[in-house]
Design a protein around this motif. Structure first.
Motif, mmCIF file in Angstrom:
data_model
loop_
_atom_site.group_PDB
_atom_site.id
_atom_site.type_symbol
_atom_site.label_atom_id
_atom_site.label_comp_id
_atom_site.label_asym_id
_atom_site.label_seq_id
_atom_site.Cartn_x
_atom_site.Cartn_y
_atom_site.Cartn_z
ATOM 1 N N ARG A 1 18.742 2.342 74.811
ATOM 2 C CA ARG A 1 19.777 3.489 74.666
ATOM 3 C C ARG A 1 21.267 2.253 75.079
ATOM 4 N N SER A 2 22.452 2.685 74.897
ATOM 5 C CA SER A 2 23.226 1.831 75.469
ATOM 6 C C SER A 2 24.581 2.308 76.751
ATOM 7 N N PHE A 3 22.825 3.108 77.619
ATOM 8 C CA PHE A 3 23.881 3.084 79.387
ATOM 9 C C PHE A 3 22.309 2.883 79.844
ATOM 10 N N SER B 1 30.473 12.266 82.972
ATOM 11 C CA SER B 1 30.268 12.567 81.512
ATOM 12 C C SER B 1 30.664 11.055 80.873
ATOM 13 N N THR B 2 31.352 10.099 81.498
ATOM 14 C CA THR B 2 31.663 9.118 80.788
ATOM 15 C C THR B 2 30.365 8.651 81.073
ATOM 16 N N GLN B 3 29.918 7.787 81.746
ATOM 17 C CA GLN B 3 28.888 7.561 82.850
ATOM 18 C C GLN B 3 27.458 7.199 81.020
ATOM 19 N N VAL B 4 27.734 8.629 80.787
ATOM 20 C CA VAL B 4 26.089 8.629 79.737
ATOM 21 C C VAL B 4 26.820 9.478 78.086
ATOM 22 N N GLN B 5 27.727 8.851 78.143
ATOM 23 C CA GLN B 5 28.509 8.843 76.395
ATOM 24 C C GLN B 5 28.614 10.908 76.218
ATOM 25 N N GLY B 6 28.841 11.428 77.532
ATOM 26 C CA GLY B 6 28.636 12.549 77.543
ATOM 27 C C GLY B 6 27.981 13.793 77.540
ATOM 28 N N ARG B 7 26.637 13.133 77.687
ATOM 29 C CA ARG B 7 25.472 13.545 76.809
ATOM 30 C C ARG B 7 25.428 15.062 78.149
#
Length: 158
Positions: free
Chosen positions: A12-14, A41-47
């Motif tokens: 993952r990238s986060f 949401s910025t912590q999880v690529q907006g997911r």
């Protein structure tokens, strides 16, 4: 896919997020409703985004709908939800899935505080919650539309 070690999980990238209640920042989003953004949401690529709220007796939201899905988990209290035309009485432990486009709102008709977690897929709505603090209802209607939210009616009466 069943994995036998952490090294087998897809990359993952986060990073994992731990959001402790005691370190949360709280704001009064509307009269007598206090919120804390637990996962932005910025912590999880907006997911998604995760918001915790406390609502005092008599608190309610206007009837509205979103362009995103939303899941509520009632942690304490017994809020009344309106989902489309249906009124739903809830209690501690209730989970409610609200599909995108579904008119909904809730009200705390009890004499006790309600605590809930709301998770939105995808995220982004949490920025609206911060921006509505102290604004007049007509300002909130215009601002909400920028976040895929349509305010339909005033809060439900008790």
């Amino acid at each position: 896919m069943i994995t036998s070690s952490i090294s087998e999980f897809p990359e993952r990238s986060f990073l994992p997020i731990v959001s402790h209640h005691r370190h949360s920042e709280w704001f009064e989003s509307s009269p007598n409703e206090f919120m804390s953004i637990r996962v932005h949401s910025t912590q999880v690529q907006g997911r998604y985004s995760v918001v915790e709220s406390y609502a005092m007796p008599g608190s309610s939201t206007p009837l509205h709908k979103h362009a995103h899905d939303e899941i509520f988990q009632v942690l304490t209290g017994s809020p009344t939800f309106m989902l489309g035309p249906e009124m739903i009485e809830t209690q501690r432990g209730t989970v409610i899935f609200v599909p995108a486009g579904t008119p909904h709102c809730w009200r705390n008709n009890t004499e006790e505080k309600v605590q809930m977690i709301a998770t939105c897929f995808p995220g982004g709505i949490e920025d609206l919650l911060i921006q509505i603090v102290g604004r007049a209802p007509e300002e909130i209607v215009a601002l909400a539309s920028k976040y895929g939210t349509t305010i339909l009616e005033p809060p439900i009466a008790s």
